[in-house]
Design a protein around this motif. Structure first.
Motif, PDB file in Angstrom:
ATOM      1  N   PHE A   1      -6.506   8.348  10.272  1.00 13.74           N
ATOM      2  CA  PHE A   1      -6.885   7.686   9.075  1.00 13.74           C
ATOM      3  C   PHE A   1      -6.623   6.265   9.339  1.00 13.74           C
ATOM      4  O   PHE A   1      -5.134   6.817   9.145  1.00 13.74           O
ATOM      5  CB  PHE A   1      -7.097   8.275   8.085  1.00 13.74           C
ATOM      6  CG  PHE A   1      -8.025   9.478   7.709  1.00 13.74           C
ATOM      7  CD1 PHE A   1      -8.701  10.240   8.787  1.00 13.74           C
ATOM      8  CD2 PHE A   1      -8.524  10.120   6.759  1.00 13.74           C
ATOM      9  CE1 PHE A   1      -9.941  10.858   8.676  1.00 13.74           C
ATOM     10  CE2 PHE A   1      -8.672  11.516   6.433  1.00 13.74           C
ATOM     11  CZ  PHE A   1      -9.644  11.753   7.501  1.00 13.74           C
ATOM     12  N   THR A   2      -6.896   5.437   9.000  1.00 14.23           N
ATOM     13  CA  THR A   2      -6.008   4.262   8.400  1.00 14.23           C
ATOM     14  C   THR A   2      -6.252   3.542   7.072  1.00 14.23           C
ATOM     15  O   THR A   2      -7.726   3.238   6.896  1.00 14.23           O
ATOM     16  CB  THR A   2      -6.419   3.368   9.650  1.00 14.23           C
ATOM     17  OG1 THR A   2      -6.232   3.776  10.748  1.00 14.23           O
ATOM     18  CG2 THR A   2      -5.617   1.875   8.770  1.00 14.23           C
ATOM     19  N   ILE A   3      -5.807   3.470   6.615  1.00 18.42           N
ATOM     20  CA  ILE A   3      -5.664   2.847   5.215  1.00 18.42           C
ATOM     21  C   ILE A   3      -5.690   1.246   5.205  1.00 18.42           C
ATOM     22  O   ILE A   3      -4.152   0.359   5.578  1.00 18.42           O
ATOM     23  CB  ILE A   3      -5.621   3.692   3.528  1.00 18.42           C
ATOM     24  CG1 ILE A   3      -5.939   2.807   2.816  1.00 18.42           C
ATOM     25  CG2 ILE A   3      -3.661   3.896   4.206  1.00 18.42           C
ATOM     26  CD1 ILE A   3      -5.002   3.642   1.381  1.00 18.42           C
TER      27      ILE A   3
ATOM     28  N   TRP B   1      -6.294   7.510  -1.596  1.00 19.15           N
ATOM     29  CA  TRP B   1      -7.313   8.219  -1.357  1.00 19.15           C
ATOM     30  C   TRP B   1      -7.112   9.757  -1.319  1.00 19.15           C
ATOM     31  O   TRP B   1      -5.622   9.340  -0.962  1.00 19.15           O
ATOM     32  CB  TRP B   1      -7.657   8.072  -0.404  1.00 19.15           C
ATOM     33  CG  TRP B   1      -8.781   6.889   0.221  1.00 19.15           C
ATOM     34  CD1 TRP B   1      -8.752   5.395   0.275  1.00 19.15           C
ATOM     35  CD2 TRP B   1     -10.198   6.598  -0.229  1.00 19.15           C
ATOM     36  NE1 TRP B   1      -9.401   4.485   0.392  1.00 19.15           N
ATOM     37  CE2 TRP B   1     -10.661   4.912  -0.094  1.00 19.15           C
ATOM     38  CE3 TRP B   1     -11.622   6.927  -1.155  1.00 19.15           C
ATOM     39  CZ2 TRP B   1     -11.677   4.331   0.438  1.00 19.15           C
ATOM     40  CZ3 TRP B   1     -12.846   6.368  -0.606  1.00 19.15           C
ATOM     41  CH2 TRP B   1     -12.431   5.156  -1.184  1.00 19.15           C
TER      42      TRP B   1
ATOM     43  N   ARG C   1     -16.552   5.375   7.053  1.00 19.50           N
ATOM     44  CA  ARG C   1     -15.370   4.005   7.196  1.00 19.50           C
ATOM     45  C   ARG C   1     -15.828   4.453   5.378  1.00 19.50           C
ATOM     46  O   ARG C   1     -16.524   3.902   4.995  1.00 19.50           O
ATOM     47  CB  ARG C   1     -15.515   2.406   8.124  1.00 19.50           C
ATOM     48  CG  ARG C   1     -15.339   1.397   6.721  1.00 19.50           C
ATOM     49  CD  ARG C   1     -15.353   0.010   7.354  1.00 19.50           C
ATOM     50  NE  ARG C   1     -14.314  -1.126   7.491  1.00 19.50           N
ATOM     51  CZ  ARG C   1     -13.450  -1.359   7.784  1.00 19.50           C
ATOM     52  NH1 ARG C   1     -13.188  -0.410   8.433  1.00 19.50           N
ATOM     53  NH2 ARG C   1     -13.278  -2.091   7.834  1.00 19.50           N
TER      54      ARG C   1
ATOM     55  N   TYR D   1     -14.560  12.510  -1.709  1.00 21.39           N
ATOM     56  CA  TYR D   1     -13.081  11.624  -1.033  1.00 21.39           C
ATOM     57  C   TYR D   1     -13.240  10.539  -2.711  1.00 21.39           C
ATOM     58  O   TYR D   1     -14.550  10.280  -3.114  1.00 21.39           O
ATOM     59  CB  TYR D   1     -13.369  10.761  -0.011  1.00 21.39           C
ATOM     60  CG  TYR D   1     -13.350  12.041   1.122  1.00 21.39           C
ATOM     61  CD1 TYR D   1     -13.346  12.965   1.386  1.00 21.39           C
ATOM     62  CD2 TYR D   1     -11.775  10.838   1.546  1.00 21.39           C
ATOM     63  CE1 TYR D   1     -13.603  13.761   2.505  1.00 21.39           C
ATOM     64  CE2 TYR D   1     -10.977  12.080   2.829  1.00 21.39           C
ATOM     65  CZ  TYR D   1     -12.215  13.233   3.510  1.00 21.39           C
ATOM     66  OH  TYR D   1     -11.490  13.495   4.299  1.00 21.39           O
TER      67      TYR D   1
ATOM     68  N   TYR E   1       0.712   8.544   4.292  1.00 24.28           N
ATOM     69  CA  TYR E   1      -0.235   9.458   4.750  1.00 24.28           C
ATOM     70  C   TYR E   1      -0.116  10.406   4.522  1.00 24.28           C
ATOM     71  O   TYR E   1       1.523  10.758   5.035  1.00 24.28           O
ATOM     72  CB  TYR E   1      -0.746   9.171   6.367  1.00 24.28           C
ATOM     73  CG  TYR E   1      -1.132   7.436   6.891  1.00 24.28           C
ATOM     74  CD1 TYR E   1      -0.155   7.196   6.934  1.00 24.28           C
ATOM     75  CD2 TYR E   1      -2.070   7.502   6.511  1.00 24.28           C
ATOM     76  CE1 TYR E   1      -0.771   5.321   7.676  1.00 24.28           C
ATOM     77  CE2 TYR E   1      -3.033   5.862   6.582  1.00 24.28           C
ATOM     78  CZ  TYR E   1      -2.622   5.449   6.537  1.00 24.28           C
ATOM     79  OH  TYR E   1      -2.935   3.965   7.188  1.00 24.28           O
TER      80      TYR E   1
ATOM     81  N   ALA F   1      -4.078   9.570   1.474  1.00 20.14           N
ATOM     82  CA  ALA F   1      -3.638   8.089   2.382  1.00 20.14           C
ATOM     83  C   ALA F   1      -3.757   6.780   1.039  1.00 20.14           C
ATOM     84  O   ALA F   1      -3.816   7.304   0.401  1.00 20.14           O
ATOM     85  CB  ALA F   1      -4.161   7.762   3.142  1.00 20.14           C
TER      86      ALA F   1
ATOM     87  N   ARG G   1       2.469   1.718   3.707  1.00 27.35           N
ATOM     88  CA  ARG G   1       1.786   2.845   3.967  1.00 27.35           C
ATOM     89  C   ARG G   1       1.952   3.578   4.046  1.00 27.35           C
ATOM     90  O   ARG G   1       3.038   4.483   4.724  1.00 27.35           O
ATOM     91  CB  ARG G   1       0.328   2.302   5.297  1.00 27.35           C
ATOM     92  CG  ARG G   1       0.088   0.999   4.952  1.00 27.35           C
ATOM     93  CD  ARG G   1      -1.094   1.051   6.469  1.00 27.35           C
ATOM     94  NE  ARG G   1      -1.945   0.159   6.385  1.00 27.35           N
ATOM     95  CZ  ARG G   1      -1.815  -1.482   6.394  1.00 27.35           C
ATOM     96  NH1 ARG G   1      -0.403  -1.488   6.350  1.00 27.35           N
ATOM     97  NH2 ARG G   1      -2.681  -2.286   6.469  1.00 27.35           N
TER      98      ARG G   1
ATOM     99  N   LEU H   1     -10.710   3.522   3.970  1.00 27.28           N
ATOM    100  CA  LEU H   1     -10.405   4.170   4.804  1.00 27.28           C
ATOM    101  C   LEU H   1     -11.013   4.415   5.593  1.00 27.28           C
ATOM    102  O   LEU H   1     -12.129   4.249   5.954  1.00 27.28           O
ATOM    103  CB  LEU H   1      -9.626   5.944   3.583  1.00 27.28           C
ATOM    104  CG  LEU H   1      -9.700   6.779   4.123  1.00 27.28           C
ATOM    105  CD1 LEU H   1      -8.043   6.465   4.392  1.00 27.28           C
ATOM    106  CD2 LEU H   1      -9.704   8.025   3.942  1.00 27.28           C
TER     107      LEU H   1
ATOM    108  N   CYS I   1     -11.228   7.483  -4.263  1.00 33.17           N
ATOM    109  CA  CYS I   1     -10.413   5.958  -4.237  1.00 33.17           C
ATOM    110  C   CYS I   1      -9.484   6.564  -6.089  1.00 33.17           C
ATOM    111  O   CYS I   1      -9.969   6.878  -6.131  1.00 33.17           O
ATOM    112  CB  CYS I   1     -11.624   4.847  -5.453  1.00 33.17           C
ATOM    113  SG  CYS I   1     -10.668   3.685  -4.388  1.00 33.17           S
TER     114      CYS I   1
ATOM    115  N   MET J   1     -11.969   6.742   9.067  1.00 30.31           N
ATOM    116  CA  MET J   1     -11.787   8.094   9.634  1.00 30.31           C
ATOM    117  C   MET J   1     -11.953   8.351  10.186  1.00 30.31           C
ATOM    118  O   MET J   1     -13.397   7.970  11.355  1.00 30.31           O
ATOM    119  CB  MET J   1     -12.104   8.853   8.618  1.00 30.31           C
ATOM    120  CG  MET J   1     -11.761   8.112   6.891  1.00 30.31           C
ATOM    121  SD  MET J   1     -12.062   9.969   5.791  1.00 30.31           S
ATOM    122  CE  MET J   1     -14.090   9.068   6.388  1.00 30.31           C
TER     123      MET J   1
END
Length: 119
Positions: free
Chosen positions: A68-70, A36, A19, A94, A60, A49, A58, A81, A96, A83
């Motif tokens: 992955f979820t933002i 990201w 995360r 990664y 992706y 994302a 959102r 994020l 931001c 993952m």
């Protein structure tokens, strides 16, 4: 100077989860999106994302869809994020980003956080 500060990177085995969090100045910046990007050794930086500040939209990359979820927490001024099902190909730094478009036109970058996925 706008500062975006990432945290949460590290080493994880394939199939594991991480995360990432990004602390932001909040809606005081004019960028419409938070997102990201990632950059693997020898490769171009690529979109992962993004999420719109003002709504629930959102976005992706194909490589991130389904894994992955933002999300964002406006009260805490953070963007996260999550993952899952990580693969060695996800190994990268990664970043931001605050941007005017979902996948580009970046106004501000964070310093980056390393994610390493071992096989």
């Amino acid at each position: 100077q706008v500062q975006l500060v990432e945290s949460g990177g590290g080493l994880v085995q394939a199939g594991g989860s991480l995360r990432l969090s990004c602390a932001t100045p909040g809606r005081t910046i004019s960028s419409n999106y938070m997102g990201w990007f990632r950059q693997a050794p020898g490769k171009e930086r690529e979109f992962v994302a993004a999420i719109r500040w003002s709504g629930a939209s959102r976005y992706y990359a194909d490589s991130a869809k389904g894994r992955f979820t933002i999300s964002r927490d406006n009260a805490k001024n953070t963007v996260t994020l999550q993952m899952t099902s990580l693969k060695p190909d996800d190994t990268a730094v990664y970043y931001c980003a605050a941007s005017r478009a979902p996948t580009g036109t970046v106004d501000y970058w964070g310093q980056g956080t390393q994610v390493t996925v071992s096989s």
